[in-house]
Design an enzyme around this catalytic site. Structure first.
Site, PDB file in Angstrom:
ATOM      1  N   LYS A   1     -13.401  -2.583  -4.213  1.00 57.20           N
ATOM      2  CA  LYS A   1     -13.835  -1.183  -4.321  1.00 57.20           C
ATOM      3  C   LYS A   1     -12.802  -0.343  -5.059  1.00 57.20           C
ATOM      4  CE  LYS A   1     -12.283  -0.206   0.361  1.00 57.20           C
ATOM      5  NZ  LYS A   1     -12.525  -1.379   1.195  1.00 57.20           N
TER       6      LYS A   1
ATOM      7  N   LYS B   1       0.823  -1.215   0.000  1.00 59.85           N
ATOM      8  CA  LYS B   1       0.000   0.000   0.000  1.00 59.85           C
ATOM      9  C   LYS B   1       0.852   1.257   0.000  1.00 59.85           C
ATOM     10  CE  LYS B   1      -4.363  -1.600   1.965  1.00 59.85           C
ATOM     11  NZ  LYS B   1      -5.412  -1.343   2.965  1.00 59.85           N
TER      12      LYS B   1
ATOM     13  N   LYS C   1      -9.677  -9.713  -8.276  1.00 59.95           N
ATOM     14  CA  LYS C   1     -10.823  -9.843  -7.362  1.00 59.95           C
ATOM     15  C   LYS C   1     -11.713  -8.607  -7.444  1.00 59.95           C
ATOM     16  CE  LYS C   1      -9.725  -8.135  -2.786  1.00 59.95           C
ATOM     17  NZ  LYS C   1     -10.100  -8.257  -1.421  1.00 59.95           N
TER      18      LYS C   1
HETATM   19  P1  ADP Z   1     -12.045  -4.396  -0.993  1.00 63.11           P
HETATM   20  O1  ADP Z   1     -11.177  -5.508  -1.536  1.00 63.11           O
HETATM   21  O2  ADP Z   1     -13.158  -4.041  -1.903  1.00 63.11           O
HETATM   22  O3  ADP Z   1     -11.211  -3.215  -0.541  1.00 63.11           O
HETATM   23  P2  ADP Z   1     -12.182  -5.052   1.783  1.00 63.11           P
HETATM   24  O4  ADP Z   1     -10.715  -5.307   1.760  1.00 63.11           O
HETATM   25  O5  ADP Z   1     -12.694  -3.864   2.531  1.00 63.11           O
HETATM   26  O6  ADP Z   1     -12.732  -4.997   0.279  1.00 63.11           O
HETATM   27  O7  ADP Z   1     -12.865  -6.374   2.291  1.00 63.11           O
HETATM   28  C1  ADP Z   1     -13.861  -6.484   3.250  1.00 63.11           C
HETATM   29  C2  ADP Z   1     -14.194  -7.950   3.387  1.00 63.11           C
HETATM   30  O8  ADP Z   1     -14.753  -8.449   2.163  1.00 63.11           O
HETATM   31  C3  ADP Z   1     -12.970  -8.818   3.660  1.00 63.11           C
HETATM   32  O9  ADP Z   1     -13.333  -9.825   4.582  1.00 63.11           O
HETATM   33  C4  ADP Z   1     -12.643  -9.437   2.324  1.00 63.11           C
HETATM   34  O10 ADP Z   1     -12.027 -10.694   2.444  1.00 63.11           O
HETATM   35  C5  ADP Z   1     -14.008  -9.549   1.663  1.00 63.11           C
HETATM   36  N1  ADP Z   1     -13.896  -9.421   0.202  1.00 63.11           N
HETATM   37  C6  ADP Z   1     -13.548  -8.288  -0.453  1.00 63.11           C
HETATM   38  N2  ADP Z   1     -13.553  -8.476  -1.790  1.00 63.11           N
HETATM   39  C7  ADP Z   1     -13.903  -9.787  -1.990  1.00 63.11           C
HETATM   40  C8  ADP Z   1     -14.099 -10.603  -3.153  1.00 63.11           C
HETATM   41  N3  ADP Z   1     -13.932 -10.114  -4.376  1.00 63.11           N
HETATM   42  N4  ADP Z   1     -14.471 -11.880  -2.994  1.00 63.11           N
HETATM   43  C9  ADP Z   1     -14.648 -12.386  -1.752  1.00 63.11           C
HETATM   44  N5  ADP Z   1     -14.492 -11.680  -0.615  1.00 63.11           N
HETATM   45  C10 ADP Z   1     -14.124 -10.389  -0.711  1.00 63.11           C
END
Ligand code: ADP
Ligand code: NA
Length: 329
Positions: free
Chosen positions: A199, A114, A196
């Site tokens: 956001k 990051k 994946k």
């Molecule tokens: P992002 O990847 O959108 O920034 P976060 O890191 O805030 O999302 O993730 C919040 C939760 O959602 C975590 O527990 C993460 O493992 C799950 N998560 C995020 N994106 C995915 C995805 N594409 N598939 C499955 N689980 C996800």
């Protein structure tokens, strides 16, 4: 027997959760209300490490809580709270930062990634965030923490810190273990099915936001990138786009992927997308209604979160007092 205690958090860093957040995380939180003594928090302290807008943070924190309730978290069956409402998180975070080696913290690969991407906005808070996360977990004496691959190193740090504290200052913390989710789906980006769903996606068309106009979600499903060939097969390697659609479809219905393959045998991608678009729309509509109902009654939402914070503090304050006493305060 006592149910295992579990702690998990989600950052209020987007205007809406996306389908990956639900299918990969929140859906399991809902299920774990039955099997665990569950503590869930909207981790707003973690949402200020990269620069943010105060009004947006306040709104996103409320919207996150409203969505969690709309998705099925029941304050009668779990403890749902906002992290900043429980000051013990920051207090224990400081203490733990004083037993963390500087070099040890510097080995966290998520920080390296990051900070490399955003050198100008990188803060000390981003650097120490895994230590605050350790405090989140240890305050509740959590037995288990559901973790994806990207959080494994942070949980290891938490375990190391807990062990170190207990050894130096006497038994204080439960050593948490990783809880491997049985029923989790990894959802990929609709426009770039090898990445994946996130956001921080490069195209807004790659992600389904739970609170966006359902017609927009339908359109995104229908224009999802699929793979060469015509056959509907589940093959993550060679057909990641179609496989992702099948994963979402199975996760949102009572059907299995095998049953879907049979159902769509000899049919085209268009049929699959059209049906899935409808399923997604039917799924999000009531969630949006319930989320809106929570947001339209701010007094009720405040009350739910105040009760959650009180339940959380009842546990957190006992742990903090013990940790303070043991360290010599
Ligand atoms: P992002 O990847 O959108 O920034 P976060 O890191 O805030 O999302 O993730 C919040 C939760 O959602 C975590 O527990 C993460 O493992 C799950 N998560 C995020 N994106 C995915 C995805 N594409 N598939 C499955 N689980 C996800
Ligand atoms: Na299913």
């Amino acid at each position: 027997a006592r149910r295992p205690r579990v702690l998990s958090g989600i950052q209020p860093t987007a205007d809406s959760f996306h389908l990956g957040n639900y299918l990969g995380a929140v859906r399991n939180w809902v299920a774990m209300q039955e099997s665990h003594d569950a503590y869930y928090c909207v981790v707003d302290l973690h949402a200020i490490t990269m620069g943010h807008d105060p009004a947006a943070l306040r709104q996103r924190t409320r919207v996150s809580a409203a969505q969690l309730l709309a998705l099925g978290l029941d304050p009668e069956r779990c403890t749902l709270f906002v992290q900043s409402h429980v000051p013990e998180h920051a207090q224990l975070g400081w203490v733990l930062s004083c037993i963390t080696g500087f070099g040890e913290a510097g080995r966290m690969v998520q920080f390296k990634d990051k900070s490399a991407k955003a050198a100008d906005t990188t803060t000390v808070g981003l650097f120490t965030y895994p230590i605050l996360q350790a405090a989140d977990i240890l305050l509740y004496q959590a037995d288990q923490v559901p973790v994806g691959e990207d959080q494994r190193q942070h949980l290891e740090l938490t375990r190391d810190l807990a062990q170190r504290y207990n050894t130096r200052f006497g038994p204080t913390f439960t050593i948490p273990s990783a809880y491997i989710l049985k029923d989790t789906a990894k959802i990929t980006d609709l426009q770039d099915p090898t990445a994946k769903m996130s956001k921080s996606a490069s195209s807004p068309n790659g992600i389904i936001e739970l609170l966006e106009d359902p017609a927009r979600s339908a359109k995104k499903i229908k224009s999802a990138v699929t793979d060469t060939g015509r056959e509907i097969l589940y093959d993550e390697e060679n057909k990641p786009g179609v496989s992702n659609l099948l994963t979402i479809y199975a996760a949102l219905t009572t059907r299995t992927i095998d049953e879907l393959l049979e159902q769509y045998d000899g049919r085209g991608y268009g049929d699959l997308k059209k049906d899935l678009a409808e399923i997604v729309v039917d799924f999000v509509k009531p969630i949006q209604e319930r989320t809106r109902a929570y947001l339209d009654d701010p007094d009720h939402l405040d009350k739910v979160l105040a009760i959650g914070a009180e339940k959380a503090r009842a546990v957190a304050s006992v742990t903090l007092a013990e940790a303070y006493r043991n360290i010599g305060f």
